[in-house]
Write a protein that holds these residues in place. Structure first.
Motif, PDB file in Angstrom:
ATOM      1  N   GLY A 170      -3.148   9.975 -10.551  1.00 22.29           N
ATOM      2  CA  GLY A 170      -3.915   9.922  -9.312  1.00 22.29           C
ATOM      3  C   GLY A 170      -3.331   8.985  -8.271  1.00 22.29           C
ATOM      4  N   ILE A 171      -2.109   8.482  -8.511  1.00 21.73           N
ATOM      5  CA  ILE A 171      -1.461   7.594  -7.547  1.00 21.73           C
ATOM      6  C   ILE A 171      -1.166   8.398  -6.287  1.00 21.73           C
ATOM      7  CG2 ILE A 171       0.563   6.157  -7.081  1.00 21.73           C
ATOM      8  CD1 ILE A 171       0.719   5.738 -10.191  1.00 21.73           C
ATOM      9  N   ALA A 172      -1.684   7.916  -5.153  1.00 17.02           N
ATOM     10  CA  ALA A 172      -1.588   8.638  -3.885  1.00 17.02           C
ATOM     11  C   ALA A 172      -1.612   7.626  -2.742  1.00 17.02           C
ATOM     12  CB  ALA A 172      -2.774   9.603  -3.763  1.00 17.02           C
ATOM     13  N   THR A 226       0.843  -1.195   0.000  1.00 15.40           N
ATOM     14  CA  THR A 226       0.000   0.000   0.000  1.00 15.40           C
ATOM     15  C   THR A 226       0.877   1.243   0.000  1.00 15.40           C
ATOM     16  OG1 THR A 226      -1.730  -1.184   1.199  1.00 15.40           O
ATOM     17  CG2 THR A 226      -1.841   1.222   1.234  1.00 15.40           C
ATOM     18  N   VAL A 227       0.546   2.199  -0.861  1.00 18.06           N
ATOM     19  CA  VAL A 227       1.304   3.446  -0.940  1.00 18.06           C
ATOM     20  C   VAL A 227       1.073   4.239   0.347  1.00 18.06           C
ATOM     21  CG1 VAL A 227       1.565   5.643  -2.177  1.00 18.06           C
ATOM     22  CG2 VAL A 227       1.155   3.518  -3.461  1.00 18.06           C
ATOM     23  N   VAL A 228       2.194   4.655   0.970  1.00 18.26           N
ATOM     24  CA  VAL A 228       2.096   5.472   2.181  1.00 18.26           C
ATOM     25  C   VAL A 228       2.560   6.907   1.939  1.00 18.26           C
ATOM     26  CG1 VAL A 228       2.246   3.535   3.774  1.00 18.26           C
ATOM     27  CG2 VAL A 228       4.337   4.665   3.041  1.00 18.26           C
ATOM     28  N   ARG A 229       3.353   7.102   0.879  1.00 20.93           N
ATOM     29  CA  ARG A 229       3.840   8.448   0.571  1.00 20.93           C
ATOM     30  C   ARG A 229       4.258   8.500  -0.894  1.00 20.93           C
ATOM     31  NH1 ARG A 229       8.761  11.561   0.610  1.00 20.93           N
ATOM     32  NH2 ARG A 229       8.282  13.696   1.209  1.00 20.93           N
ATOM     33  N   VAL A 230       4.040   9.662  -1.511  1.00 21.37           N
ATOM     34  CA  VAL A 230       4.511   9.907  -2.877  1.00 21.37           C
ATOM     35  C   VAL A 230       5.312  11.203  -2.855  1.00 21.37           C
ATOM     36  CG1 VAL A 230       3.854  10.388  -5.273  1.00 21.37           C
ATOM     37  CG2 VAL A 230       2.504   8.765  -3.913  1.00 21.37           C
ATOM     38  N   HIS A 231       6.533  11.133  -3.362  1.00 21.74           N
ATOM     39  CA  HIS A 231       7.337  12.343  -3.547  1.00 21.74           C
ATOM     40  C   HIS A 231       7.369  12.596  -5.053  1.00 21.74           C
ATOM     41  CE1 HIS A 231      10.453  15.349  -2.724  1.00 21.74           C
ATOM     42  NE2 HIS A 231      10.863  14.998  -3.933  1.00 21.74           N
ATOM     43  N   SER A 232       6.825  13.729  -5.464  1.00 24.37           N
ATOM     44  CA  SER A 232       6.710  14.031  -6.897  1.00 24.37           C
ATOM     45  C   SER A 232       7.876  14.857  -7.398  1.00 24.37           C
ATOM     46  CB  SER A 232       5.410  14.795  -7.169  1.00 24.37           C
ATOM     47  OG  SER A 232       4.305  13.991  -6.856  1.00 24.37           O
ATOM     48  N   ASN A 233       8.273  14.561  -8.615  1.00 21.72           N
ATOM     49  CA  ASN A 233       9.257  15.359  -9.352  1.00 21.72           C
ATOM     50  C   ASN A 233      10.540  15.617  -8.593  1.00 21.72           C
ATOM     51  OD1 ASN A 233       8.181  15.892 -12.013  1.00 21.72           O
ATOM     52  ND2 ASN A 233       6.521  16.928 -10.938  1.00 21.72           N
ATOM     53  N   ALA A 234      11.171  14.548  -8.126  1.00 23.42           N
ATOM     54  CA  ALA A 234      12.486  14.688  -7.498  1.00 23.42           C
ATOM     55  C   ALA A 234      13.432  15.321  -8.526  1.00 23.42           C
ATOM     56  CB  ALA A 234      13.009  13.341  -7.042  1.00 23.42           C
ATOM     57  N   VAL A 235      14.204  16.297  -8.078  1.00 20.39           N
ATOM     58  CA  VAL A 235      15.043  17.111  -8.960  1.00 20.39           C
ATOM     59  C   VAL A 235      16.337  16.375  -9.319  1.00 20.39           C
ATOM     60  CG1 VAL A 235      16.274  19.310  -9.154  1.00 20.39           C
ATOM     61  CG2 VAL A 235      14.059  19.203  -7.959  1.00 20.39           C
ATOM     62  N   PRO A 236      16.616  16.216 -10.607  1.00 19.37           N
ATOM     63  CA  PRO A 236      17.854  15.558 -11.021  1.00 19.37           C
ATOM     64  C   PRO A 236      19.081  16.212 -10.372  1.00 19.37           C
ATOM     65  CG  PRO A 236      16.420  15.860 -12.906  1.00 19.37           C
ATOM     66  CD  PRO A 236      15.798  16.616 -11.761  1.00 19.37           C
ATOM     67  N   GLY A 237      19.975  15.360  -9.874  1.00 15.58           N
ATOM     68  CA  GLY A 237      21.231  15.825  -9.302  1.00 15.58           C
ATOM     69  C   GLY A 237      21.137  16.335  -7.873  1.00 15.58           C
ATOM     70  N   ASP A 238      19.965  16.499  -7.322  1.00 14.12           N
ATOM     71  CA  ASP A 238      19.796  17.054  -5.971  1.00 14.12           C
ATOM     72  C   ASP A 238      20.288  16.054  -4.922  1.00 14.12           C
ATOM     73  OD1 ASP A 238      19.049  18.461  -3.718  1.00 14.12           O
ATOM     74  OD2 ASP A 238      16.907  18.443  -4.164  1.00 14.12           O
ATOM     75  N   LEU A 239      21.091  16.540  -3.980  1.00 13.95           N
ATOM     76  CA  LEU A 239      21.637  15.685  -2.937  1.00 13.95           C
ATOM     77  C   LEU A 239      20.814  15.712  -1.648  1.00 13.95           C
ATOM     78  CD1 LEU A 239      25.446  16.416  -3.413  1.00 13.95           C
ATOM     79  CD2 LEU A 239      24.044  14.627  -4.437  1.00 13.95           C
ATOM     80  N   THR A 240      19.716  16.444  -1.641  1.00 13.68           N
ATOM     81  CA  THR A 240      18.848  16.501  -0.466  1.00 13.68           C
ATOM     82  C   THR A 240      18.172  15.147  -0.271  1.00 13.68           C
ATOM     83  OG1 THR A 240      18.393  18.821  -0.957  1.00 13.68           O
ATOM     84  CG2 THR A 240      16.922  17.726   0.599  1.00 13.68           C
ATOM     85  N   PRO A 241      18.271  14.574   0.946  1.00 12.08           N
ATOM     86  CA  PRO A 241      17.612  13.278   1.169  1.00 12.08           C
ATOM     87  C   PRO A 241      16.085  13.395   1.047  1.00 12.08           C
ATOM     88  CG  PRO A 241      19.183  13.771   2.925  1.00 12.08           C
ATOM     89  CD  PRO A 241      19.044  15.016   2.097  1.00 12.08           C
ATOM     90  N   ILE A 242      15.504  12.418   0.405  1.00 10.21           N
ATOM     91  CA  ILE A 242      14.053  12.308   0.274  1.00 10.21           C
ATOM     92  C   ILE A 242      13.652  11.107   1.114  1.00 10.21           C
ATOM     93  CG2 ILE A 242      12.135  11.887  -1.313  1.00 10.21           C
ATOM     94  CD1 ILE A 242      14.036  13.118  -3.512  1.00 10.21           C
ATOM     95  N   MET A 243      13.060  11.389   2.258  1.00 12.72           N
ATOM     96  CA  MET A 243      12.728  10.331   3.208  1.00 12.72           C
ATOM     97  C   MET A 243      11.324   9.782   2.920  1.00 12.72           C
ATOM     98  SD  MET A 243      15.576  10.270   4.692  1.00 12.72           S
ATOM     99  CE  MET A 243      15.232   8.977   5.875  1.00 12.72           C
ATOM    100  N   GLY A 244      11.231   8.466   2.970  1.00 15.06           N
ATOM    101  CA  GLY A 244       9.947   7.817   2.705  1.00 15.06           C
ATOM    102  C   GLY A 244       9.146   7.520   3.946  1.00 15.06           C
ATOM    103  N   GLY A 245       9.813   7.544   5.093  1.00 18.66           N
ATOM    104  CA  GLY A 245       9.148   7.216   6.339  1.00 18.66           C
ATOM    105  C   GLY A 245       9.687   5.925   6.908  1.00 18.66           C
ATOM    106  N   THR A 246       9.012   5.449   7.950  1.00 18.81           N
ATOM    107  CA  THR A 246       9.423   4.192   8.580  1.00 18.81           C
ATOM    108  C   THR A 246       8.594   3.048   8.019  1.00 18.81           C
ATOM    109  OG1 THR A 246       7.847   4.533  10.357  1.00 18.81           O
ATOM    110  CG2 THR A 246      10.066   5.380  10.721  1.00 18.81           C
ATOM    111  N   ASP A 247       9.059   1.854   8.211  1.00 21.50           N
ATOM    112  CA  ASP A 247       8.338   0.644   7.777  1.00 21.50           C
ATOM    113  C   ASP A 247       8.055   0.617   6.280  1.00 21.50           C
ATOM    114  OD1 ASP A 247       8.282  -0.495  10.333  1.00 21.50           O
ATOM    115  OD2 ASP A 247       6.507   0.674  10.871  1.00 21.50           O
ATOM    116  N   ILE A 248       9.054   1.021   5.488  1.00 19.75           N
ATOM    117  CA  ILE A 248       8.938   0.981   4.023  1.00 19.75           C
ATOM    118  C   ILE A 248       9.537  -0.330   3.521  1.00 19.75           C
ATOM    119  CG2 ILE A 248       9.607   2.083   1.856  1.00 19.75           C
ATOM    120  CD1 ILE A 248       7.584   3.701   3.593  1.00 19.75           C
ATOM    121  N   LYS A 249       8.767  -1.069   2.772  1.00 22.16           N
ATOM    122  CA  LYS A 249       9.206  -2.355   2.209  1.00 22.16           C
ATOM    123  C   LYS A 249       9.724  -2.202   0.790  1.00 22.16           C
ATOM    124  CE  LYS A 249       9.314  -6.904   1.547  1.00 22.16           C
ATOM    125  NZ  LYS A 249      10.458  -7.666   1.979  1.00 22.16           N
ATOM    126  N   ALA A 250       9.183  -1.218   0.047  1.00 21.07           N
ATOM    127  CA  ALA A 250       9.560  -1.057  -1.357  1.00 21.07           C
ATOM    128  C   ALA A 250       9.320   0.381  -1.797  1.00 21.07           C
ATOM    129  CB  ALA A 250       8.747  -2.005  -2.237  1.00 21.07           C
TER     130      ALA A 250
END
Length: 156
Positions: free
Chosen positions: A135-137, A98-122
Motif C-alpha cells: 500500500g506504499i503510495a 514524503t513519497v511523491v511517486r512510486v514506479h512499480s516493477n521496473a523491468v530488469p535491463g530496460d534502458l528507458t529512463p524512469i523519471m521521479g519528478g522535480t525536487d526529489i531528495k531520495a
C-alpha cells in the motif's frame, strides 16, 4: 521506596532513550501510511559512486531489504535498469521524506529512463511489486537520519 521509584523511572527513561536511538539508524528506513508501518534494512547510496552502482548485478534481494539513494540537495532524478537483474519498485521522496511517486516493477535491463519528478531528495528501491502489495503510495512518510529533523514529515 523513593530510591526504588527513582531507579525504576531512570531505567524506564534509559529504555525509552535507547529505543529512540535505535529507531533511526543509517541502515534502516521506516515507512508509515494509512496502510500501516514497515521497516526495511537498507544499503545507503549517498555519494556519486554508490548511486551509480546501485543494485546492479544482484540476482536477488531479501524481501525486507532495499537501497536508499540520497542526494545532497533535492533535484530532478531519473533512473534506468541497465545491468539490474531483478525487478524493482522505485519510491521517490521529497525533502520531507514524503513519497511523491512510486514506479512499480521496473523491468530488469530496460534502458528507458524512469523519471521521479522535480525536487526529489531520495529514492528507495525495494523488490518489484512490494510497494503495491503493502500500500506504499504518494503521501506515505519515510523516516531516516538523512532527512533534516526540522523539515522531516516523520523525524528521527
Amino acid at each position: 521506596m523513593r530510591h526504588a521509584i527513582a531507579a525504576f523511572a531512570f531505567s524506564l527513561c534509559m529504555a525509552v532513550s535507547a529505543s529512540a536511538e535505535t529507531a533511526c539508524q543509517d541502515d534502516q528506513v521506516h515507512l508509515r501510511g494509512d496502510w500501516g508501518q514497515a521497516r526495511f534494512t537498507i544499503e545507503l547510496a549517498d555519494d556519486e559512486a554508490e548511486r551509480a552502482q546501485g543494485l546492479m548485478h544482484r540476482e536477488s534481494m531479501p524481501q525486507s531489504a532495499g537501497m536508499l539513494f540520497v542526494y545532497p540537495e533535492a533535484r530532478t532524478v531519473g533512473f534506468w535498469m541497465k545491468d539490474t537483474l531483478i525487478p524493482l519498485d522505485m519510491i521517490f521522496l521529497d525533502a520531507t521524506g514524503t513519497v511523491v511517486r512510486v514506479h512499480s516493477n521496473a523491468v530488469p535491463g530496460d534502458l528507458t529512463p524512469i523519471m521521479g519528478g522535480t525536487d526529489i531528495k531520495a529514492v528507495l528501491e525495494i523488490n518489484g511489486g512490494l510497494a503495491q502489495r503493502m500500500g506504499i503510495a504518494p503521501g506515505t512518510q519515510l523516516r531516516h537520519p538523512s532527512f533534516a529533523p526540522d523539515r522531516a514529515a516523520w523525524g528521527c
